[in-house]
Scaffold this motif. Structure first.
Motif, PDB file in Angstrom:
ATOM      1  N   ARG A 113     -67.243  45.441  82.944  1.00 48.52           N
ATOM      2  CA  ARG A 113     -67.375  43.990  83.054  1.00 48.52           C
ATOM      3  C   ARG A 113     -66.525  43.241  82.034  1.00 48.52           C
ATOM      4  NH1 ARG A 113     -72.493  46.272  83.671  1.00 48.52           N
ATOM      5  NH2 ARG A 113     -73.089  46.280  85.853  1.00 48.52           N
ATOM      6  N   LYS A 114     -66.371  43.807  80.865  1.00 46.10           N
ATOM      7  CA  LYS A 114     -65.609  43.110  79.829  1.00 46.10           C
ATOM      8  C   LYS A 114     -64.145  42.963  80.225  1.00 46.10           C
ATOM      9  CE  LYS A 114     -64.262  43.353  74.950  1.00 46.10           C
ATOM     10  NZ  LYS A 114     -64.462  44.050  73.648  1.00 46.10           N
ATOM     11  N   GLY A 129     -68.538  36.714  86.136  1.00 47.42           N
ATOM     12  CA  GLY A 129     -68.488  37.493  84.914  1.00 47.42           C
ATOM     13  C   GLY A 129     -69.508  37.044  83.892  1.00 47.42           C
ATOM     14  N   SER A 168     -73.025  38.198  85.165  1.00 52.07           N
ATOM     15  CA  SER A 168     -73.244  39.643  85.153  1.00 52.07           C
ATOM     16  C   SER A 168     -73.266  40.188  83.724  1.00 52.07           C
ATOM     17  CB  SER A 168     -72.173  40.348  85.984  1.00 52.07           C
ATOM     18  OG  SER A 168     -70.877  40.089  85.497  1.00 52.07           O
ATOM     19  N   ILE A 169     -72.446  39.633  82.839  1.00 52.14           N
ATOM     20  CA  ILE A 169     -72.474  40.077  81.436  1.00 52.14           C
ATOM     21  C   ILE A 169     -73.803  39.706  80.781  1.00 52.14           C
ATOM     22  CG2 ILE A 169     -71.476  39.648  79.156  1.00 52.14           C
ATOM     23  CD1 ILE A 169     -68.735  39.496  80.547  1.00 52.14           C
ATOM     24  N   TRP A 219     -64.969  40.043  92.653  1.00 48.69           N
ATOM     25  CA  TRP A 219     -65.042  40.087  91.195  1.00 48.69           C
ATOM     26  C   TRP A 219     -66.299  40.819  90.737  1.00 48.69           C
ATOM     27  CZ3 TRP A 219     -61.172  39.500  88.111  1.00 48.69           C
ATOM     28  CH2 TRP A 219     -60.162  38.562  88.342  1.00 48.69           C
ATOM     29  N   GLY A 220     -67.428  40.533  91.388  1.00 50.38           N
ATOM     30  CA  GLY A 220     -68.678  41.183  91.001  1.00 50.38           C
ATOM     31  C   GLY A 220     -68.606  42.689  91.132  1.00 50.38           C
ATOM     32  N   PHE A 262     -63.704  40.629  83.236  1.00 51.47           N
ATOM     33  CA  PHE A 262     -63.955  39.239  82.861  1.00 51.47           C
ATOM     34  C   PHE A 262     -62.764  38.662  82.098  1.00 51.47           C
ATOM     35  CE2 PHE A 262     -66.039  36.204  79.795  1.00 51.47           C
ATOM     36  CZ  PHE A 262     -66.277  35.213  80.731  1.00 51.47           C
ATOM     37  N   GLY A 272     -73.411  43.146  88.846  1.00 50.20           N
ATOM     38  CA  GLY A 272     -72.298  42.289  89.246  1.00 50.20           C
ATOM     39  C   GLY A 272     -72.404  41.866  90.695  1.00 50.20           C
ATOM     40  N   GLU A 279     -67.351  49.317  75.719  1.00 47.71           N
ATOM     41  CA  GLU A 279     -67.254  49.499  77.163  1.00 47.71           C
ATOM     42  C   GLU A 279     -65.915  50.107  77.523  1.00 47.71           C
ATOM     43  OE1 GLU A 279     -66.879  46.041  79.541  1.00 47.71           O
ATOM     44  OE2 GLU A 279     -68.139  46.858  81.115  1.00 47.71           O
ATOM     45  N   GLY A 331     -66.284  44.354  88.479  1.00 44.20           N
ATOM     46  CA  GLY A 331     -66.944  44.480  87.188  1.00 44.20           C
ATOM     47  C   GLY A 331     -67.888  45.669  87.136  1.00 44.20           C
ATOM     48  N   ASP A 332     -68.640  45.897  88.228  1.00 43.37           N
ATOM     49  CA  ASP A 332     -69.549  47.043  88.284  1.00 43.37           C
ATOM     50  C   ASP A 332     -68.789  48.365  88.237  1.00 43.37           C
ATOM     51  OD1 ASP A 332     -71.771  45.427  88.405  1.00 43.37           O
ATOM     52  OD2 ASP A 332     -71.948  45.504  90.590  1.00 43.37           O
TER      53      ASP A 332
END
Length: 538
Positions: A92-93, A136, A139-140, A83-84, A96, A418, A537, A87-88
Protein backbone atom coordinates in the motif's frame (compact mmCIF):
# COMPACT_ATOMS: atom_id res chain seq x y z
CA UNK A 1 9.12 -5.76 26.92
CA UNK A 2 10.97 -6.90 23.80
CA UNK A 3 10.00 -10.51 24.52
CA UNK A 4 6.35 -9.50 24.68
CA UNK A 5 6.58 -7.63 21.41
CA UNK A 6 8.41 -10.17 19.25
CA UNK A 7 5.50 -12.61 18.86
CA UNK A 8 3.27 -9.74 17.76
CA UNK A 9 5.73 -8.71 15.05
CA UNK A 10 6.03 -12.29 13.86
CA UNK A 11 2.27 -12.61 13.68
CA UNK A 12 2.07 -9.39 11.70
CA UNK A 13 4.63 -10.65 9.24
CA UNK A 14 3.19 -14.15 8.78
CA UNK A 15 -0.51 -13.36 9.09
CA UNK A 16 -1.85 -10.79 6.59
CA UNK A 17 -4.83 -10.26 8.90
CA UNK A 18 -2.71 -9.27 11.89
CA UNK A 19 -2.17 -5.65 12.84
CA UNK A 20 0.79 -4.14 14.66
CA UNK A 21 0.03 -1.93 17.65
CA UNK A 22 1.04 1.71 17.19
CA UNK A 23 0.96 4.57 19.65
CA UNK A 24 -1.43 7.47 19.00
CA UNK A 25 1.61 9.69 18.37
CA UNK A 26 2.89 7.40 15.60
CA UNK A 27 -0.53 7.34 13.99
CA UNK A 28 -0.94 11.13 14.15
CA UNK A 29 2.43 11.69 12.44
CA UNK A 30 1.49 9.45 9.51
CA UNK A 31 -2.02 10.88 9.52
CA UNK A 32 -0.70 14.36 8.77
CA UNK A 33 0.58 13.19 5.38
CA UNK A 34 -2.58 11.20 4.66
CA UNK A 35 -4.85 14.16 5.42
CA UNK A 36 -2.88 16.43 3.09
CA UNK A 37 -3.23 13.85 0.32
CA UNK A 38 -6.98 13.52 0.96
CA UNK A 39 -7.36 17.30 0.96
CA UNK A 40 -5.61 17.53 -2.42
CA UNK A 41 -7.99 15.04 -4.03
CA UNK A 42 -11.17 16.56 -2.59
CA UNK A 43 -10.20 20.21 -2.94
CA UNK A 44 -9.26 20.07 -6.60
CA UNK A 45 -12.70 20.02 -8.20
CA UNK A 46 -14.04 22.69 -5.83
CA UNK A 47 -11.19 25.04 -6.73
CA UNK A 48 -11.43 24.40 -10.47
CA UNK A 49 -15.16 25.07 -10.61
CA UNK A 50 -14.68 28.67 -9.49
CA UNK A 51 -11.95 29.32 -12.06
CA UNK A 52 -13.69 27.76 -15.07
CA UNK A 53 -15.07 31.03 -16.56
CA UNK A 54 -11.58 32.55 -16.49
CA UNK A 55 -10.02 29.39 -17.97
CA UNK A 56 -12.50 29.39 -20.85
CA UNK A 57 -11.87 33.07 -21.47
CA UNK A 58 -8.13 32.41 -21.68
CA UNK A 59 -8.01 29.08 -23.55
CA UNK A 60 -11.30 29.21 -25.45
CA UNK A 61 -13.02 25.92 -26.28
CA UNK A 62 -16.27 26.61 -24.48
CA UNK A 63 -17.85 23.63 -26.28
CA UNK A 64 -15.45 21.33 -24.42
CA UNK A 65 -15.89 23.05 -21.05
CA UNK A 66 -17.72 20.17 -19.38
CA UNK A 67 -14.93 17.74 -20.26
CA UNK A 68 -12.50 19.57 -17.97
CA UNK A 69 -14.57 18.21 -15.07
CA UNK A 70 -15.81 15.03 -16.75
CA UNK A 71 -12.32 13.75 -17.64
CA UNK A 72 -11.26 14.11 -14.00
CA UNK A 73 -14.36 12.31 -12.71
CA UNK A 74 -14.06 9.51 -15.27
CA UNK A 75 -10.42 8.83 -14.45
CA UNK A 76 -11.00 8.99 -10.69
CA UNK A 77 -14.03 6.70 -10.65
CA UNK A 78 -12.68 4.17 -13.17
CA UNK A 79 -9.30 3.83 -11.44
CA UNK A 80 -10.63 3.54 -7.88
CA UNK A 81 -11.19 -0.28 -7.81
CA UNK A 82 -7.87 -0.92 -9.56
CA UNK A 83 -5.88 1.23 -7.14
CA UNK A 84 -7.38 -0.70 -4.22
CA UNK A 85 -6.36 -4.06 -5.64
CA UNK A 86 -2.87 -2.86 -6.59
CA UNK A 87 -2.30 -1.79 -3.00
CA UNK A 88 -3.40 -5.20 -1.68
CA UNK A 89 -1.10 -7.00 -4.11
CA UNK A 90 2.06 -4.93 -4.29
CA UNK A 91 2.14 -2.94 -1.05
CA UNK A 92 0.00 0.00 0.00
CA UNK A 93 2.80 2.43 0.73
CA UNK A 94 4.50 2.19 -2.67
CA UNK A 95 1.21 2.29 -4.61
CA UNK A 96 -0.02 5.26 -2.57
CA UNK A 97 3.19 7.20 -3.20
CA UNK A 98 2.89 6.40 -6.91
CA UNK A 99 -0.62 7.88 -6.94
CA UNK A 100 0.69 11.08 -5.31
CA UNK A 101 3.38 11.39 -7.99
CA UNK A 102 0.82 10.86 -10.78
CA UNK A 103 -1.51 13.45 -9.23
CA UNK A 104 1.30 15.99 -8.99
CA UNK A 105 2.36 15.28 -12.58
CA UNK A 106 -1.22 15.88 -13.72
CA UNK A 107 -1.35 19.08 -11.69
CA UNK A 108 1.84 20.41 -13.27
CA UNK A 109 0.62 19.45 -16.76
CA UNK A 110 -2.72 21.20 -16.11
CA UNK A 111 -0.93 24.32 -14.92
CA UNK A 112 1.12 24.65 -18.09
CA UNK A 113 -1.70 23.73 -20.52
CA UNK A 114 -1.93 26.05 -23.51
CA UNK A 115 -5.26 24.90 -24.96
CA UNK A 116 -8.42 23.14 -23.86
CA UNK A 117 -7.43 19.72 -25.24
CA UNK A 118 -4.19 19.77 -23.26
CA UNK A 119 -6.08 20.76 -20.11
CA UNK A 120 -8.65 17.97 -20.56
CA UNK A 121 -5.92 15.36 -21.00
CA UNK A 122 -3.95 16.70 -18.04
CA UNK A 123 -7.05 16.64 -15.86
CA UNK A 124 -7.52 12.96 -16.76
CA UNK A 125 -3.98 12.25 -15.51
CA UNK A 126 -4.74 14.22 -12.37
CA UNK A 127 -7.97 12.26 -11.84
CA UNK A 128 -6.09 8.99 -12.25
CA UNK A 129 -3.83 9.97 -9.37
CA UNK A 130 -6.76 11.27 -7.30
CA UNK A 131 -8.42 7.84 -7.40
CA UNK A 132 -5.32 6.36 -5.79
CA UNK A 133 -5.10 9.15 -3.20
CA UNK A 134 -8.62 8.58 -1.87
CA UNK A 135 -8.41 4.79 -1.78
CA UNK A 136 -4.85 4.81 -0.49
CA UNK A 137 -5.68 7.00 2.49
CA UNK A 138 -8.59 4.80 3.52
CA UNK A 139 -6.82 1.48 3.01
CA UNK A 140 -3.67 2.63 4.85
CA UNK A 141 -5.79 3.81 7.76
CA UNK A 142 -7.54 0.44 7.68
CA UNK A 143 -4.18 -1.34 7.80
CA UNK A 144 -2.79 0.88 10.58
CA UNK A 145 -5.81 1.38 12.82
CA UNK A 146 -8.35 -1.41 13.48
CA UNK A 147 -12.06 -0.52 13.17
CA UNK A 148 -12.66 -0.51 16.94
CA UNK A 149 -10.10 2.26 17.44
CA UNK A 150 -10.65 4.28 14.26
CA UNK A 151 -13.37 6.50 15.68
CA UNK A 152 -10.73 8.56 17.46
CA UNK A 153 -9.44 9.71 14.09
CA UNK A 154 -12.41 9.65 11.73
CA UNK A 155 -13.53 13.16 12.67
CA UNK A 156 -10.37 14.47 11.05
CA UNK A 157 -11.49 13.12 7.69
CA UNK A 158 -14.91 14.72 8.12
CA UNK A 159 -13.10 17.98 8.85
CA UNK A 160 -11.10 17.64 5.62
CA UNK A 161 -14.33 17.23 3.66
CA UNK A 162 -15.78 20.34 5.31
CA UNK A 163 -12.66 22.35 4.54
CA UNK A 164 -12.71 21.21 0.90
CA UNK A 165 -16.40 22.00 0.42
CA UNK A 166 -16.29 25.38 2.14
CA UNK A 167 -12.77 26.56 1.37
CA UNK A 168 -12.43 25.30 -2.20
CA UNK A 169 -14.51 27.99 -3.94
CA UNK A 170 -12.98 30.70 -1.75
CA UNK A 171 -9.41 29.59 -2.45
CA UNK A 172 -10.15 29.14 -6.16
CA UNK A 173 -11.69 32.59 -6.45
CA UNK A 174 -8.88 34.27 -4.53
CA UNK A 175 -6.12 32.63 -6.57
CA UNK A 176 -7.88 33.36 -9.86
CA UNK A 177 -8.49 37.01 -8.97
CA UNK A 178 -5.09 37.85 -7.49
CA UNK A 179 -2.70 35.53 -9.36
CA UNK A 180 -3.97 33.59 -12.37
CA UNK A 181 -5.81 30.34 -13.00
CA UNK A 182 -2.58 28.37 -13.55
CA UNK A 183 -1.85 28.61 -9.82
CA UNK A 184 -4.95 26.65 -8.85
CA UNK A 185 -3.00 23.64 -10.15
CA UNK A 186 0.51 24.70 -9.14
CA UNK A 187 -0.58 25.09 -5.50
CA UNK A 188 -0.92 21.30 -5.36
CA UNK A 189 2.81 20.80 -5.92
CA UNK A 190 4.24 21.98 -2.55
CA UNK A 191 1.37 20.40 -0.61
CA UNK A 192 1.80 17.11 -2.46
CA UNK A 193 5.56 17.19 -1.90
CA UNK A 194 5.02 17.54 1.86
CA UNK A 195 2.59 14.60 1.84
CA UNK A 196 5.05 12.52 -0.16
CA UNK A 197 7.93 13.20 2.24
CA UNK A 198 5.84 12.56 5.37
CA UNK A 199 4.53 9.26 4.01
CA UNK A 200 7.96 8.13 2.81
CA UNK A 201 9.64 8.80 6.15
CA UNK A 202 6.96 7.84 8.66
CA UNK A 203 4.73 5.14 7.16
CA UNK A 204 5.87 1.61 8.00
CA UNK A 205 3.57 -1.34 7.36
CA UNK A 206 4.36 -5.00 8.10
CA UNK A 207 5.73 -7.25 5.40
CA UNK A 208 3.53 -9.93 3.92
CA UNK A 209 5.44 -13.22 3.88
CA UNK A 210 2.72 -15.36 2.35
CA UNK A 211 4.59 -17.05 -0.51
CA UNK A 212 1.36 -18.32 -2.07
CA UNK A 213 -0.03 -14.77 -2.29
CA UNK A 214 3.25 -13.39 -3.62
CA UNK A 215 3.27 -16.05 -6.36
CA UNK A 216 -0.16 -14.85 -7.52
CA UNK A 217 0.80 -11.17 -7.74
CA UNK A 218 -0.22 -10.80 -11.35
CA UNK A 219 -2.71 -8.13 -12.22
CA UNK A 220 -5.92 -9.35 -13.85
CA UNK A 221 -5.50 -7.12 -16.91
CA UNK A 222 -8.59 -8.35 -18.81
CA UNK A 223 -10.80 -7.90 -15.75
CA UNK A 224 -9.31 -4.47 -15.08
CA UNK A 225 -9.94 -3.41 -18.68
CA UNK A 226 -13.55 -4.62 -18.70
CA UNK A 227 -14.25 -2.99 -15.35
CA UNK A 228 -12.80 0.29 -16.61
CA UNK A 229 -14.96 0.19 -19.76
CA UNK A 230 -18.08 -0.57 -17.71
CA UNK A 231 -17.44 2.20 -15.19
CA UNK A 232 -16.59 4.78 -17.86
CA UNK A 233 -19.80 3.92 -19.71
CA UNK A 234 -21.87 4.27 -16.54
CA UNK A 235 -20.35 7.64 -15.69
CA UNK A 236 -20.89 8.85 -19.25
CA UNK A 237 -24.56 7.87 -19.02
CA UNK A 238 -24.97 9.90 -15.85
CA UNK A 239 -23.02 12.81 -17.36
CA UNK A 240 -24.74 12.91 -20.75
CA UNK A 241 -28.25 11.82 -19.73
CA UNK A 242 -30.75 14.67 -19.84
CA UNK A 243 -27.99 17.17 -20.64
CA UNK A 244 -26.00 16.41 -23.79
CA UNK A 245 -28.45 13.76 -24.99
CA UNK A 246 -32.03 12.94 -24.04
CA UNK A 247 -32.54 9.85 -21.88
CA UNK A 248 -34.31 8.08 -24.75
CA UNK A 249 -31.61 8.78 -27.34
CA UNK A 250 -29.64 6.04 -29.08
CA UNK A 251 -26.42 7.45 -27.61
CA UNK A 252 -27.62 6.87 -24.04
CA UNK A 253 -29.17 3.49 -24.89
CA UNK A 254 -26.01 2.36 -26.65
CA UNK A 255 -23.79 3.46 -23.76
CA UNK A 256 -26.01 1.61 -21.30
CA UNK A 257 -25.77 -1.55 -23.42
CA UNK A 258 -21.99 -1.18 -23.52
CA UNK A 259 -21.88 -0.83 -19.72
CA UNK A 260 -24.11 -3.88 -19.23
CA UNK A 261 -22.09 -6.07 -21.61
CA UNK A 262 -18.72 -4.99 -20.19
CA UNK A 263 -19.78 -5.51 -16.57
CA UNK A 264 -21.44 -8.89 -17.28
CA UNK A 265 -18.29 -10.05 -19.09
CA UNK A 266 -16.21 -8.70 -16.20
CA UNK A 267 -18.15 -10.80 -13.67
CA UNK A 268 -17.59 -13.91 -15.78
CA UNK A 269 -13.86 -13.21 -16.08
CA UNK A 270 -13.53 -12.65 -12.33
CA UNK A 271 -15.17 -16.01 -11.64
CA UNK A 272 -12.77 -17.75 -14.00
CA UNK A 273 -9.73 -16.00 -12.51
CA UNK A 274 -10.78 -17.01 -8.99
CA UNK A 275 -11.36 -20.63 -10.11
CA UNK A 276 -7.80 -20.77 -11.43
CA UNK A 277 -6.54 -19.72 -7.99
CA UNK A 278 -5.28 -16.35 -9.21
CA UNK A 279 -6.01 -12.84 -7.96
CA UNK A 280 -9.08 -11.17 -9.51
CA UNK A 281 -9.05 -7.37 -9.64
CA UNK A 282 -12.30 -7.37 -7.64
CA UNK A 283 -12.64 -10.58 -5.59
CA UNK A 284 -16.32 -11.48 -5.74
CA UNK A 285 -16.06 -13.46 -2.51
CA UNK A 286 -16.10 -10.19 -0.52
CA UNK A 287 -19.73 -9.74 -1.56
CA UNK A 288 -20.63 -12.99 0.16
CA UNK A 289 -20.40 -11.01 3.36
CA UNK A 290 -23.91 -9.79 4.10
CA UNK A 291 -22.66 -6.66 5.82
CA UNK A 292 -20.27 -5.78 3.01
CA UNK A 293 -22.97 -6.02 0.32
CA UNK A 294 -25.47 -4.07 2.41
CA UNK A 295 -23.01 -1.32 3.30
CA UNK A 296 -22.07 -0.88 -0.37
CA UNK A 297 -25.77 -0.48 -1.17
CA UNK A 298 -26.12 2.02 1.67
CA UNK A 299 -23.08 3.91 0.37
CA UNK A 300 -24.79 4.21 -3.02
CA UNK A 301 -27.86 5.72 -1.35
CA UNK A 302 -25.77 8.13 0.74
CA UNK A 303 -23.86 9.28 -2.35
CA UNK A 304 -27.09 9.68 -4.33
CA UNK A 305 -28.71 11.86 -1.68
CA UNK A 306 -25.64 13.77 -0.49
CA UNK A 307 -24.25 14.88 -3.84
CA UNK A 308 -27.71 15.71 -5.11
CA UNK A 309 -28.29 17.98 -2.13
CA UNK A 310 -24.87 19.61 -2.32
CA UNK A 311 -25.35 20.36 -6.02
CA UNK A 312 -28.73 22.05 -5.82
CA UNK A 313 -28.76 23.76 -2.43
CA UNK A 314 -26.35 26.55 -3.50
CA UNK A 315 -28.38 27.02 -6.69
CA UNK A 316 -31.52 27.67 -4.65
CA UNK A 317 -29.72 30.04 -2.29
CA UNK A 318 -28.10 31.99 -5.11
CA UNK A 319 -31.17 32.17 -7.35
CA UNK A 320 -33.98 32.58 -4.84
CA UNK A 321 -32.33 33.91 -1.69
CA UNK A 322 -29.90 36.19 -3.52
CA UNK A 323 -26.70 34.81 -1.98
CA UNK A 324 -23.33 35.57 -3.56
CA UNK A 325 -21.96 32.98 -5.97
CA UNK A 326 -18.39 33.88 -4.98
CA UNK A 327 -19.00 32.62 -1.45
CA UNK A 328 -20.98 29.58 -2.57
CA UNK A 329 -18.89 27.24 -0.41
CA UNK A 330 -19.96 29.13 2.71
CA UNK A 331 -23.60 28.37 1.89
CA UNK A 332 -22.99 24.74 2.80
CA UNK A 333 -21.34 25.51 6.15
CA UNK A 334 -24.39 24.62 8.32
CA UNK A 335 -24.63 21.20 6.67
CA UNK A 336 -20.88 20.59 6.97
CA UNK A 337 -20.82 21.67 10.62
CA UNK A 338 -23.69 19.31 11.41
CA UNK A 339 -21.85 16.49 9.68
CA UNK A 340 -18.54 17.26 11.41
CA UNK A 341 -19.94 17.49 14.97
CA UNK A 342 -22.02 14.31 14.69
CA UNK A 343 -19.18 12.41 13.02
CA UNK A 344 -16.85 13.27 15.91
CA UNK A 345 -19.42 12.17 18.51
CA UNK A 346 -20.24 8.94 16.70
CA UNK A 347 -16.57 8.09 16.22
CA UNK A 348 -15.86 8.42 19.93
CA UNK A 349 -18.95 6.41 20.82
CA UNK A 350 -17.99 3.55 18.48
CA UNK A 351 -14.47 3.45 19.93
CA UNK A 352 -15.83 3.41 23.47
CA UNK A 353 -18.59 0.81 23.02
CA UNK A 354 -17.60 -1.18 19.94
CA UNK A 355 -21.21 -1.01 18.71
CA UNK A 356 -22.24 0.63 15.48
CA UNK A 357 -25.46 -0.80 13.96
CA UNK A 358 -27.67 1.82 15.59
CA UNK A 359 -25.86 4.69 13.87
CA UNK A 360 -26.71 3.83 10.23
CA UNK A 361 -30.34 3.40 11.30
CA UNK A 362 -30.42 6.75 13.08
CA UNK A 363 -28.44 8.38 10.25
CA UNK A 364 -30.83 7.31 7.51
CA UNK A 365 -33.82 8.39 9.60
CA UNK A 366 -32.29 11.82 10.27
CA UNK A 367 -31.18 12.16 6.63
CA UNK A 368 -34.75 11.43 5.50
CA UNK A 369 -36.07 14.03 7.94
CA UNK A 370 -33.56 16.56 6.59
CA UNK A 371 -34.64 15.94 3.00
CA UNK A 372 -38.31 16.33 3.98
CA UNK A 373 -37.55 19.60 5.74
CA UNK A 374 -35.64 20.92 2.72
CA UNK A 375 -38.57 20.00 0.48
CA UNK A 376 -40.50 22.72 2.35
CA UNK A 377 -38.25 25.49 0.99
CA UNK A 378 -40.19 28.17 -0.88
CA UNK A 379 -39.58 31.65 -2.26
CA UNK A 380 -40.15 33.20 1.18
CA UNK A 381 -37.93 30.90 3.27
CA UNK A 382 -35.29 32.93 5.08
CA UNK A 383 -31.62 31.95 5.29
CA UNK A 384 -31.80 31.04 8.99
CA UNK A 385 -34.57 28.52 8.40
CA UNK A 386 -32.82 26.92 5.42
CA UNK A 387 -29.59 26.75 7.45
CA UNK A 388 -31.38 24.87 10.25
CA UNK A 389 -32.80 22.41 7.71
CA UNK A 390 -29.28 21.88 6.36
CA UNK A 391 -27.96 21.17 9.86
CA UNK A 392 -30.45 18.29 10.14
CA UNK A 393 -29.35 16.84 6.80
CA UNK A 394 -25.69 17.24 7.75
CA UNK A 395 -26.29 15.48 11.06
CA UNK A 396 -27.78 12.52 9.21
CA UNK A 397 -24.73 12.34 6.98
CA UNK A 398 -22.48 12.55 10.04
CA UNK A 399 -23.97 9.31 11.32
CA UNK A 400 -23.23 7.62 7.98
CA UNK A 401 -20.14 8.97 6.22
CA UNK A 402 -17.43 7.22 8.23
CA UNK A 403 -19.55 4.29 9.41
CA UNK A 404 -20.02 3.01 5.86
CA UNK A 405 -16.25 2.78 5.34
CA UNK A 406 -15.69 1.30 8.81
CA UNK A 407 -18.24 -1.50 8.30
CA UNK A 408 -16.91 -2.25 4.80
CA UNK A 409 -13.34 -2.64 6.07
CA UNK A 410 -14.44 -4.68 9.09
CA UNK A 411 -16.32 -7.11 6.83
CA UNK A 412 -13.26 -8.38 4.93
CA UNK A 413 -9.85 -9.85 5.86
CA UNK A 414 -7.06 -7.31 6.23
CA UNK A 415 -5.42 -8.59 3.04
CA UNK A 416 -8.47 -7.29 1.11
CA UNK A 417 -8.70 -3.94 2.90
CA UNK A 418 -7.81 -2.07 -0.31
CA UNK A 419 -10.63 -3.77 -2.21
CA UNK A 420 -13.06 -2.97 0.60
CA UNK A 421 -11.96 0.69 0.68
CA UNK A 422 -12.15 1.11 -3.09
CA UNK A 423 -15.53 -0.65 -3.33
CA UNK A 424 -17.06 1.54 -0.63
CA UNK A 425 -15.68 4.66 -2.32
CA UNK A 426 -16.75 3.47 -5.75
CA UNK A 427 -20.39 2.76 -4.86
CA UNK A 428 -20.70 6.13 -3.14
CA UNK A 429 -19.19 7.87 -6.18
CA UNK A 430 -21.48 6.06 -8.62
CA UNK A 431 -24.45 6.89 -6.39
CA UNK A 432 -23.40 10.53 -6.49
CA UNK A 433 -23.09 10.47 -10.29
CA UNK A 434 -26.56 9.03 -10.71
CA UNK A 435 -27.98 11.39 -8.08
CA UNK A 436 -26.64 14.53 -9.72
CA UNK A 437 -27.71 13.36 -13.19
CA UNK A 438 -31.23 12.20 -12.34
CA UNK A 439 -31.89 15.09 -9.97
CA UNK A 440 -30.59 17.44 -12.66
CA UNK A 441 -33.01 16.03 -15.22
CA UNK A 442 -35.87 16.29 -12.73
CA UNK A 443 -34.91 19.85 -11.83
CA UNK A 444 -34.74 20.96 -15.46
CA UNK A 445 -38.10 19.39 -16.20
CA UNK A 446 -39.78 21.10 -13.24
CA UNK A 447 -38.26 24.50 -14.03
CA UNK A 448 -39.37 24.30 -17.66
CA UNK A 449 -42.87 23.17 -16.67
CA UNK A 450 -43.33 25.93 -14.06
CA UNK A 451 -42.02 28.66 -16.38
CA UNK A 452 -44.47 27.59 -19.08
CA UNK A 453 -47.26 27.38 -16.52
CA UNK A 454 -46.67 30.91 -15.19
CA UNK A 455 -45.67 32.72 -18.38
CA UNK A 456 -47.46 30.72 -21.03
CA UNK A 457 -46.04 28.72 -23.91
CA UNK A 458 -43.19 31.18 -24.36
CA UNK A 459 -42.13 30.94 -20.73
CA UNK A 460 -39.30 28.51 -21.45
CA UNK A 461 -37.67 31.06 -23.77
CA UNK A 462 -36.98 33.24 -20.74
CA UNK A 463 -34.32 30.79 -19.57
CA UNK A 464 -33.02 30.25 -23.11
CA UNK A 465 -33.24 26.48 -22.91
CA UNK A 466 -31.31 26.31 -19.60
CA UNK A 467 -32.69 25.53 -16.18
CA UNK A 468 -29.84 27.32 -14.42
CA UNK A 469 -29.06 31.02 -14.86
CA UNK A 470 -26.02 32.86 -13.56
CA UNK A 471 -26.55 35.66 -10.99
CA UNK A 472 -25.60 38.22 -13.67
CA UNK A 473 -28.30 36.87 -16.02
CA UNK A 474 -30.87 36.87 -13.20
CA UNK A 475 -30.28 40.55 -12.57
CA UNK A 476 -31.24 41.36 -16.16
CA UNK A 477 -34.60 39.56 -16.11
CA UNK A 478 -37.83 41.61 -16.00
CA UNK A 479 -39.61 41.45 -12.64
CA UNK A 480 -42.45 39.09 -13.77
CA UNK A 481 -39.94 36.70 -15.36
CA UNK A 482 -37.69 36.80 -12.31
CA UNK A 483 -40.65 36.02 -10.03
CA UNK A 484 -41.65 33.10 -12.27
CA UNK A 485 -38.08 31.81 -12.26
CA UNK A 486 -37.86 31.99 -8.46
CA UNK A 487 -41.00 29.86 -8.21
CA UNK A 488 -39.68 27.50 -10.88
CA UNK A 489 -36.42 26.93 -9.00
CA UNK A 490 -38.35 26.40 -5.78
CA UNK A 491 -40.58 23.82 -7.47
CA UNK A 492 -37.47 22.13 -8.83
CA UNK A 493 -35.72 21.77 -5.46
CA UNK A 494 -39.02 20.76 -3.84
CA UNK A 495 -39.26 17.79 -6.22
CA UNK A 496 -35.59 16.91 -5.76
CA UNK A 497 -35.77 16.75 -1.99
CA UNK A 498 -39.04 14.81 -1.97
CA UNK A 499 -37.50 12.17 -4.23
CA UNK A 500 -34.36 12.29 -2.13
CA UNK A 501 -36.42 11.54 0.97
CA UNK A 502 -38.00 8.57 -0.81
CA UNK A 503 -34.57 7.22 -1.75
CA UNK A 504 -33.40 7.75 1.84
CA UNK A 505 -36.21 5.47 2.98
CA UNK A 506 -34.53 2.69 0.98
CA UNK A 507 -31.41 3.43 3.02
CA UNK A 508 -33.41 2.98 6.24
CA UNK A 509 -34.53 -0.46 5.07
CA UNK A 510 -30.97 -1.48 4.16
CA UNK A 511 -29.53 -0.30 7.48
CA UNK A 512 -32.01 -2.39 9.48
CA UNK A 513 -30.60 -5.59 7.95
CA UNK A 514 -26.99 -4.86 8.99
CA UNK A 515 -25.59 -7.26 11.57
CA UNK A 516 -23.67 -6.17 14.66
CA UNK A 517 -20.38 -7.94 13.86
CA UNK A 518 -17.68 -7.29 16.50
CA UNK A 519 -15.13 -4.73 15.37
CA UNK A 520 -11.53 -5.86 15.03
CA UNK A 521 -9.19 -4.47 17.66
CA UNK A 522 -5.41 -4.67 18.09
CA UNK A 523 -4.33 -5.93 21.51
CA UNK A 524 -1.65 -3.79 23.11
CA UNK A 525 1.66 -5.41 24.01
CA UNK A 526 1.41 -6.69 27.57
CA UNK A 527 3.10 -4.45 30.07
CA UNK A 528 3.96 -1.79 27.46
CA UNK A 529 2.33 1.31 26.09
CA UNK A 530 4.81 1.78 23.27
CA UNK A 531 4.62 0.07 19.96
CA UNK A 532 7.01 -2.50 18.70
CA UNK A 533 9.18 -1.24 15.87
CA UNK A 534 7.07 -1.71 12.75
CA UNK A 535 8.47 -3.76 9.93
CA UNK A 536 8.98 -2.02 6.60
CA UNK A 537 6.53 -2.77 3.84
CA UNK A 538 7.69 -4.51 0.70
Amino acid sequence: MAQDQIPQQERAADDPDAQVYRTPREIRIVLSGLLIAMLLAMLDNMIVGTAMPTIVGDLGGVNHLSWVVTSYILATTASTPIWGKLGDLYGRKGIFMASIVIFLAGSAMSGVSQNMNELIGSRAVQGLGAGGLIVGVMSIMGAMVPPRERGKYQGMFAAVMAVAMIGGPLVGGTITDHLNWHWIFFINLPLGAVALVVVALTLHLPKQRSEARIAKKKIDSLGAGLLTVGIVALVLVTTWGGQTYSWGSWQIAGTLVLAAVALAWFLRVEQQVAQRGQEPVLPLHVFRSRNFSLICALGFVVGFVMFGAITFLPLYQQSVQGASATNSGLLLMPMMLGMLVVSLIVGQAVTRTGRYKIYPVIGTLVMTAGMLLLSRLDVHTDKTTSALFMVVLGAGMGFLMQITMLVAQNSVPLKDIGVASSSSTFFRSIGGSFGVSLFGALFSSRVTHTMAQRLGAGGTKAVDGHAQLSPAMLGQLPAPVRDAYDHAVTDGVHSIFLWGALISVAGIAVSFFLQEVPLRATPKPSGAGDAAPALAEV
